[in-house]
Design a protein around this motif. Structure first.
Motif, PDB file in Angstrom:
ATOM      1  N   ARG A  66       0.825  -1.224   0.000  1.00  0.00           N
ATOM      2  CA  ARG A  66       0.000   0.000   0.000  1.00  0.00           C
ATOM      3  C   ARG A  66       0.848   1.258   0.000  1.00  0.00           C
ATOM      4  O   ARG A  66       0.430   2.288  -0.519  1.00  0.00           O
ATOM      5  CB  ARG A  66      -0.915   0.016   1.227  1.00  0.00           C
ATOM      6  CG  ARG A  66      -1.852  -1.154   1.313  1.00  0.00           C
ATOM      7  CD  ARG A  66      -2.850  -0.994   2.465  1.00  0.00           C
ATOM      8  NE  ARG A  66      -2.202  -0.936   3.766  1.00  0.00           N
ATOM      9  CZ  ARG A  66      -2.289   0.085   4.614  1.00  0.00           C
ATOM     10  NH1 ARG A  66      -3.010   1.136   4.298  1.00  0.00           N
ATOM     11  NH2 ARG A  66      -1.675   0.048   5.793  1.00  0.00           N
ATOM     12  N   PHE A  67       2.021   1.193   0.625  1.00  0.00           N
ATOM     13  CA  PHE A  67       2.917   2.356   0.729  1.00  0.00           C
ATOM     14  C   PHE A  67       4.137   2.141  -0.150  1.00  0.00           C
ATOM     15  O   PHE A  67       4.570   1.015  -0.384  1.00  0.00           O
ATOM     16  CB  PHE A  67       3.377   2.544   2.169  1.00  0.00           C
ATOM     17  CG  PHE A  67       2.315   2.978   3.143  1.00  0.00           C
ATOM     18  CD1 PHE A  67       0.971   2.996   2.805  1.00  0.00           C
ATOM     19  CD2 PHE A  67       2.669   3.382   4.433  1.00  0.00           C
ATOM     20  CE1 PHE A  67       0.000   3.395   3.712  1.00  0.00           C
ATOM     21  CE2 PHE A  67       1.715   3.784   5.353  1.00  0.00           C
ATOM     22  CZ  PHE A  67       0.378   3.783   4.987  1.00  0.00           C
ATOM     23  N   ALA A  68       4.701   3.261  -0.613  1.00  0.00           N
ATOM     24  CA  ALA A  68       5.915   3.185  -1.423  1.00  0.00           C
ATOM     25  C   ALA A  68       6.854   4.316  -1.029  1.00  0.00           C
ATOM     26  O   ALA A  68       6.445   5.487  -1.021  1.00  0.00           O
ATOM     27  CB  ALA A  68       5.575   3.261  -2.901  1.00  0.00           C
ATOM     28  N   ILE A  69       8.085   3.976  -0.744  1.00  0.00           N
ATOM     29  CA  ILE A  69       9.100   4.974  -0.395  1.00  0.00           C
ATOM     30  C   ILE A  69       9.935   5.254  -1.630  1.00  0.00           C
ATOM     31  O   ILE A  69      10.303   4.352  -2.378  1.00  0.00           O
ATOM     32  CB  ILE A  69       9.975   4.476   0.779  1.00  0.00           C
ATOM     33  CG1 ILE A  69      10.946   5.567   1.223  1.00  0.00           C
ATOM     34  CG2 ILE A  69      10.705   3.193   0.427  1.00  0.00           C
ATOM     35  CD1 ILE A  69      11.703   5.224   2.513  1.00  0.00           C
ATOM     36  N   PHE A  70      10.214   6.528  -1.847  1.00  0.00           N
ATOM     37  CA  PHE A  70      11.048   6.886  -2.985  1.00  0.00           C
ATOM     38  C   PHE A  70      11.760   8.205  -2.707  1.00  0.00           C
ATOM     39  O   PHE A  70      11.298   9.017  -1.898  1.00  0.00           O
ATOM     40  CB  PHE A  70      10.236   6.985  -4.274  1.00  0.00           C
ATOM     41  CG  PHE A  70       9.155   8.028  -4.274  1.00  0.00           C
ATOM     42  CD1 PHE A  70       7.921   7.776  -3.688  1.00  0.00           C
ATOM     43  CD2 PHE A  70       9.359   9.261  -4.875  1.00  0.00           C
ATOM     44  CE1 PHE A  70       6.922   8.736  -3.687  1.00  0.00           C
ATOM     45  CE2 PHE A  70       8.369  10.225  -4.884  1.00  0.00           C
ATOM     46  CZ  PHE A  70       7.149   9.966  -4.282  1.00  0.00           C
ATOM     47  N   THR A  71      12.874   8.408  -3.354  1.00  0.00           N
ATOM     48  CA  THR A  71      13.673   9.611  -3.143  1.00  0.00           C
ATOM     49  C   THR A  71      13.600  10.537  -4.347  1.00  0.00           C
ATOM     50  O   THR A  71      13.328  10.098  -5.472  1.00  0.00           O
ATOM     51  CB  THR A  71      15.143   9.264  -2.873  1.00  0.00           C
ATOM     52  OG1 THR A  71      15.684   8.592  -4.021  1.00  0.00           O
ATOM     53  CG2 THR A  71      15.287   8.365  -1.657  1.00  0.00           C
ATOM     54  N   ASP A  72      13.800  11.804  -4.096  1.00  0.00           N
ATOM     55  CA  ASP A  72      13.882  12.815  -5.154  1.00  0.00           C
ATOM     56  C   ASP A  72      15.186  13.559  -4.925  1.00  0.00           C
ATOM     57  O   ASP A  72      15.277  14.436  -4.060  1.00  0.00           O
ATOM     58  CB  ASP A  72      12.686  13.766  -5.080  1.00  0.00           C
ATOM     59  CG  ASP A  72      12.659  14.750  -6.230  1.00  0.00           C
ATOM     60  OD1 ASP A  72      13.739  15.103  -6.751  1.00  0.00           O
ATOM     61  OD2 ASP A  72      11.561  15.187  -6.611  1.00  0.00           O
ATOM     62  N   ASN A  73      16.207  13.211  -5.692  1.00  0.00           N
ATOM     63  CA  ASN A  73      17.526  13.809  -5.478  1.00  0.00           C
ATOM     64  C   ASN A  73      17.557  15.281  -5.857  1.00  0.00           C
ATOM     65  O   ASN A  73      18.344  16.049  -5.307  1.00  0.00           O
ATOM     66  CB  ASN A  73      18.573  13.027  -6.274  1.00  0.00           C
ATOM     67  CG  ASN A  73      18.813  11.655  -5.676  1.00  0.00           C
ATOM     68  OD1 ASN A  73      18.919  11.502  -4.469  1.00  0.00           O
ATOM     69  ND2 ASN A  73      18.881  10.645  -6.531  1.00  0.00           N
ATOM     70  N   ASP A  74      16.716  15.683  -6.781  1.00  0.00           N
ATOM     71  CA  ASP A  74      16.682  17.102  -7.165  1.00  0.00           C
ATOM     72  C   ASP A  74      16.171  17.967  -6.015  1.00  0.00           C
ATOM     73  O   ASP A  74      16.663  19.074  -5.789  1.00  0.00           O
ATOM     74  CB  ASP A  74      15.790  17.294  -8.388  1.00  0.00           C
ATOM     75  CG  ASP A  74      16.419  16.708  -9.641  1.00  0.00           C
ATOM     76  OD1 ASP A  74      15.671  16.385 -10.591  1.00  0.00           O
ATOM     77  OD2 ASP A  74      17.661  16.553  -9.668  1.00  0.00           O
ATOM     78  N   LYS A  75      15.183  17.465  -5.304  1.00  0.00           N
ATOM     79  CA  LYS A  75      14.596  18.224  -4.199  1.00  0.00           C
ATOM     80  C   LYS A  75      15.194  17.824  -2.846  1.00  0.00           C
ATOM     81  O   LYS A  75      14.878  18.438  -1.831  1.00  0.00           O
ATOM     82  CB  LYS A  75      13.089  17.998  -4.166  1.00  0.00           C
ATOM     83  CG  LYS A  75      12.367  18.531  -5.384  1.00  0.00           C
ATOM     84  CD  LYS A  75      10.860  18.294  -5.284  1.00  0.00           C
ATOM     85  CE  LYS A  75      10.143  18.821  -6.508  1.00  0.00           C
ATOM     86  NZ  LYS A  75       8.683  18.574  -6.444  1.00  0.00           N
ATOM     87  N   ASN A  76      16.038  16.806  -2.864  1.00  0.00           N
ATOM     88  CA  ASN A  76      16.636  16.268  -1.639  1.00  0.00           C
ATOM     89  C   ASN A  76      15.559  15.851  -0.631  1.00  0.00           C
ATOM     90  O   ASN A  76      15.597  16.229   0.548  1.00  0.00           O
ATOM     91  CB  ASN A  76      17.587  17.282  -1.001  1.00  0.00           C
ATOM     92  CG  ASN A  76      18.849  16.600  -0.477  1.00  0.00           C
ATOM     93  OD1 ASN A  76      19.474  15.816  -1.187  1.00  0.00           O
ATOM     94  ND2 ASN A  76      19.211  16.876   0.755  1.00  0.00           N
ATOM     95  N   THR A  77      14.611  15.089  -1.113  1.00  0.00           N
ATOM     96  CA  THR A  77      13.537  14.623  -0.244  1.00  0.00           C
ATOM     97  C   THR A  77      13.409  13.106  -0.308  1.00  0.00           C
ATOM     98  O   THR A  77      13.766  12.474  -1.310  1.00  0.00           O
ATOM     99  CB  THR A  77      12.185  15.245  -0.637  1.00  0.00           C
ATOM    100  OG1 THR A  77      11.894  14.908  -1.998  1.00  0.00           O
ATOM    101  CG2 THR A  77      12.204  16.756  -0.480  1.00  0.00           C
TER     102      THR A  77
END
Length: 115
Positions: A66-77
């Motif tokens: 149900r949940f998914a973790i992911f990173t955004d290197n451009d926004k550093n989030t």
């Protein structure tokens, strides 16, 4: 000093979706070293999602699928996509290292799931 700022929480009906965001600053460490925790009222703060050393996501059983973790290197989030939310997902959500010496905790973001 590392700063973790969580956002994106709110009120949502059961079955709905939310995306939480953890803004990370003050460190050059990989975003993969940040996971998501949940604290339900009266209970401990539990790790529910993280990224393994091999780069694959690992989830606590109640949120798997149900949940998914992911990173955004451009926004550093480091983000947490939450779908098919349930009443029992209600609580405060925090981000931090999944193991080892933890950073200072942020203020968290509150998620309330209504029927």
């Amino acid at each position: 000093q590392v700063q973790l700022v969580e956002s994106g929480g709110g009120l949502v009906q059961a079955g709905g979706s939310l995306t939480l965001s953890c803004a990370v600053s003050g460190t050059s460490s990989s975003l993969d070293d940040i996971g998501w925790y949940r604290q339900i009222e009266g209970k401990s703060r539990d790790l529910i999602a993280r990224i393994s050393i091999l780069g694959s996501p690992i989830y606590e059983e109640s949120v798997r699928g149900r949940f998914a973790i992911f990173t955004d290197n451009d926004k550093n989030t480091v983000n947490l996509q939450m779908d098919k939310l349930r009443l029992e997902d209600t609580g405060f959500y925090y981000c931090n290292r999944p193991s080892g010496r933890l950073h200072s905790w942020g203020q968290g973001t509150k998620v309330t799931v209504s029927s």
